[in-house]
Write a protein that holds these residues in place. Structure first.
Motif, PDB file in Angstrom:
ATOM      1  N   ILE A   2      23.486  16.151 -22.491  1.00  0.00           N
ATOM      2  CA  ILE A   2      23.863  16.703 -21.194  1.00  0.00           C
ATOM      3  C   ILE A   2      25.260  17.203 -21.402  1.00  0.00           C
ATOM      4  O   ILE A   2      26.050  16.434 -21.681  1.00  0.00           O
ATOM      5  CB  ILE A   2      23.407  15.935 -19.958  1.00  0.00           C
ATOM      6  CG1 ILE A   2      22.060  15.507 -20.111  1.00  0.00           C
ATOM      7  CG2 ILE A   2      23.775  16.941 -18.519  1.00  0.00           C
ATOM      8  CD1 ILE A   2      21.642  14.258 -18.961  1.00  0.00           C
ATOM      9  N   THR A   3      25.487  18.379 -21.002  1.00  0.00           N
ATOM     10  CA  THR A   3      26.770  19.193 -21.126  1.00  0.00           C
ATOM     11  C   THR A   3      27.304  19.527 -19.550  1.00  0.00           C
ATOM     12  O   THR A   3      26.834  19.658 -18.695  1.00  0.00           O
ATOM     13  CB  THR A   3      26.920  20.297 -21.893  1.00  0.00           C
ATOM     14  OG1 THR A   3      25.943  21.315 -21.402  1.00  0.00           O
ATOM     15  CG2 THR A   3      26.251  19.881 -23.409  1.00  0.00           C
ATOM     16  N   THR A   4      28.517  19.638 -19.812  1.00  0.00           N
ATOM     17  CA  THR A   4      29.231  20.119 -18.431  1.00  0.00           C
ATOM     18  C   THR A   4      29.598  21.721 -18.574  1.00  0.00           C
ATOM     19  O   THR A   4      29.751  22.362 -17.598  1.00  0.00           O
ATOM     20  CB  THR A   4      30.519  19.553 -18.374  1.00  0.00           C
ATOM     21  OG1 THR A   4      31.422  19.604 -19.153  1.00  0.00           O
ATOM     22  CG2 THR A   4      30.374  17.903 -17.938  1.00  0.00           C
ATOM     23  N   GLU A   5      29.374  22.239 -19.717  1.00  0.00           N
ATOM     24  CA  GLU A   5      29.534  23.605 -19.921  1.00  0.00           C
ATOM     25  C   GLU A   5      28.299  24.045 -20.495  1.00  0.00           C
ATOM     26  O   GLU A   5      27.541  23.246 -20.921  1.00  0.00           O
ATOM     27  CB  GLU A   5      30.429  23.925 -20.861  1.00  0.00           C
ATOM     28  CG  GLU A   5      31.968  23.687 -20.533  1.00  0.00           C
ATOM     29  CD  GLU A   5      33.087  24.135 -21.504  1.00  0.00           C
ATOM     30  OE1 GLU A   5      32.553  24.500 -22.700  1.00  0.00           O
ATOM     31  OE2 GLU A   5      34.433  24.052 -21.317  1.00  0.00           O
ATOM     32  N   PRO A   6      27.614  25.219 -20.213  1.00  0.00           N
ATOM     33  CA  PRO A   6      26.370  25.623 -20.594  1.00  0.00           C
ATOM     34  C   PRO A   6      26.003  25.534 -21.953  1.00  0.00           C
ATOM     35  O   PRO A   6      26.982  25.879 -23.041  1.00  0.00           O
ATOM     36  CB  PRO A   6      26.440  27.038 -19.940  1.00  0.00           C
ATOM     37  CG  PRO A   6      27.240  27.109 -19.159  1.00  0.00           C
ATOM     38  CD  PRO A   6      28.352  26.316 -19.565  1.00  0.00           C
ATOM     39  N   GLU A 262      33.325   5.721 -18.788  1.00  0.00           N
ATOM     40  CA  GLU A 262      32.288   6.891 -19.211  1.00  0.00           C
ATOM     41  C   GLU A 262      31.693   7.377 -18.066  1.00  0.00           C
ATOM     42  O   GLU A 262      30.800   6.534 -17.504  1.00  0.00           O
ATOM     43  CB  GLU A 262      31.749   6.524 -20.306  1.00  0.00           C
ATOM     44  CG  GLU A 262      32.242   6.314 -21.734  1.00  0.00           C
ATOM     45  CD  GLU A 262      32.984   7.663 -22.162  1.00  0.00           C
ATOM     46  OE1 GLU A 262      32.125   8.705 -21.699  1.00  0.00           O
ATOM     47  OE2 GLU A 262      33.926   7.566 -23.083  1.00  0.00           O
ATOM     48  N   PRO A 263      31.941   8.743 -17.464  1.00  0.00           N
ATOM     49  CA  PRO A 263      30.872   9.192 -16.494  1.00  0.00           C
ATOM     50  C   PRO A 263      29.504   9.648 -17.055  1.00  0.00           C
ATOM     51  O   PRO A 263      29.418  10.044 -18.178  1.00  0.00           O
ATOM     52  CB  PRO A 263      31.597  10.574 -16.154  1.00  0.00           C
ATOM     53  CG  PRO A 263      32.618  10.937 -17.326  1.00  0.00           C
ATOM     54  CD  PRO A 263      32.756   9.735 -18.068  1.00  0.00           C
ATOM     55  N   ARG A 264      28.623   9.287 -16.552  1.00  0.00           N
ATOM     56  CA  ARG A 264      27.211   9.448 -16.797  1.00  0.00           C
ATOM     57  C   ARG A 264      26.782  10.862 -16.500  1.00  0.00           C
ATOM     58  O   ARG A 264      26.597  11.479 -15.459  1.00  0.00           O
ATOM     59  CB  ARG A 264      26.246   8.550 -16.221  1.00  0.00           C
ATOM     60  CG  ARG A 264      24.849   8.672 -16.741  1.00  0.00           C
ATOM     61  CD  ARG A 264      23.959   7.464 -16.237  1.00  0.00           C
ATOM     62  NE  ARG A 264      22.539   7.906 -16.462  1.00  0.00           N
ATOM     63  CZ  ARG A 264      21.599   8.422 -15.635  1.00  0.00           C
ATOM     64  NH1 ARG A 264      21.894   8.524 -14.420  1.00  0.00           N
ATOM     65  NH2 ARG A 264      20.309   8.723 -15.850  1.00  0.00           N
ATOM     66  N   SER A 265      26.674  11.824 -17.760  1.00  0.00           N
ATOM     67  CA  SER A 265      26.521  13.153 -17.445  1.00  0.00           C
ATOM     68  C   SER A 265      25.478  13.420 -16.415  1.00  0.00           C
ATOM     69  O   SER A 265      25.588  14.557 -15.649  1.00  0.00           O
ATOM     70  CB  SER A 265      26.233  13.993 -18.876  1.00  0.00           C
ATOM     71  OG  SER A 265      27.383  13.799 -19.615  1.00  0.00           O
TER      72      SER A 265
END
Length: 329
Positions: A2-6, A262-265
């Motif tokens: 899973i990403t924070t940018e597309p 570590e944040p869980r995406s």
């Protein structure tokens, strides 16, 4: 992953809204809602999500005249009704949508799997954008591991969604540019097993540093000399960070003096803010002369602002392995 940018984006340019000053906001809201219905009908999204509305002068796009974020989907109509779009202005209406997908016999979930947004200009021109933030549609995951079975179970639904949205808007889809992770096409994504990825381990190369930078922006003063080392080659001990039953991230430490969070995406924005009080506790512990492992032990079982650290300590072979765990649904 899973990403924070597309991972990829797709664009449509429907017919202009002729009475944009009167019905522009309601039309934009209706369009994102119709796309949401398409995604839901194909099982691509789950219940929930939030919306945003932003109105700007074209001459001052960075200074909104009207802005509402994190609006429950059910309240979006009321918010949009407060907006009047005039010539020389630009309106954005968007929805951030959670979703689920099957992977290796397990249902994975991300709180921001898709974002749907409509850009509308006061003269009536409109652009619809769909962005995807995970890799189950790809024949190779973002760490370059083949996953043809995962893609076979998920890519056809994405292709069907793109086709239905084209039917809904009456125009053909325009795939966005190739991203760091993959190349969008009119029916989803190019086959990475055939074409190869543009970057080796794109998730580790780009996403992990991007998550770190985002987390440090939330930490007062950012990362500094008062903090434990952020990297190590050693194995790590870690504990789960939760808000109620919701897993938000992992607090960790190593025997050689490194520690971090570590944040869980999959948990979305909440995962990042949840780590800040614990990193501040780490900072205070280091200032008091405590070692990293001792600092972690001092957080176990504690609660800050409704966010708790578990009492069970797990082990991971490296921070990278823990980061990968946090990047999954």
């Amino acid at each position: 992953m899973i990403t924070t940018e597309p991972v990829g984006e797709w664009f449509w340019e429907p017919s202009p809204v002729l009475d944009a000053a009167v019905s522009g906001a309601s039309r934009a809201l209706a369009l994102v809602g119709e796309v949401r219905d398409v995604l839901a009908s194909l099982g691509l999204i789950a219940d929930g999500g939030t919306g945003a509305v932003e109105l700007c002068e074209l001459s001052a796009m960075g200074r909104p005249l009207f802005e509402r974020r994190d609006v429950p989907v059910a309240a979006m109509a009321e918010v949009a009704a407060a907006v009047r779009l005039l010539p020389g202005q630009h309106l954005t209406v968007s929805l951030r949508l959670p979703g689920e997908w099957p992977e290796a016999g397990v249902r994975r979930r991300a709180e921001e799997l898709f974002v749907v947004r409509v850009h509308l200009w006061g003269q009536g021109g409109a652009i619809l954008v769909l962005s995807a933030y995970a890799d189950p549609w790809l024949t190779q995951d973002l760490r370059e591991r083949p996953q043809p079975e995962v893609a076979a179970g998920n890519a056809p639904r994405l292709a069907a969604a793109l086709e239905r949205i084209s039917g809904l808007t009456g125009v053909e889809v325009d795939p966005g540019d190739e991203t760091r992770h993959a190349r969008p096409t009119a029916d989803g994504f190019a086959d990475l097993l055939a074409e190869g990825a543009a970057y080796a381990d794109s998730w580790g190369t780009f996403e992990v540093p991007a998550r770190w930078r985002r987390l440090m922006k939330l930490l007062p003063g950012g990362y500094g000399e008062g903090d434990y080392e952020a990297t190590t080659e050693e194995s790590v001990r870690y504990a789960e960070v939760r808000c109620g039953e919701r897993l938000l991230g992992f607090l960790w430490a190593s025997a050689d003096g490194a520690a971090g969070y570590e944040p869980r995406s999959a948990a979305g924005d909440a995962a990042f803010g949840a780590g800040v009080p614990w990193l501040l506790r780490f900072r205070a512990a280091r200032s008091g002369g405590a070692g990293a492992s001792e600092a972690l032990d001092g957080c176990l079982g504690r609660t800050e602002d409704g966010v708790s650290v578990g009492t069970v300590v797990h082990r991971a072979p490296s921070p990278d392995a823990l980061a990968e765990l946090s990047g999954r649904g």
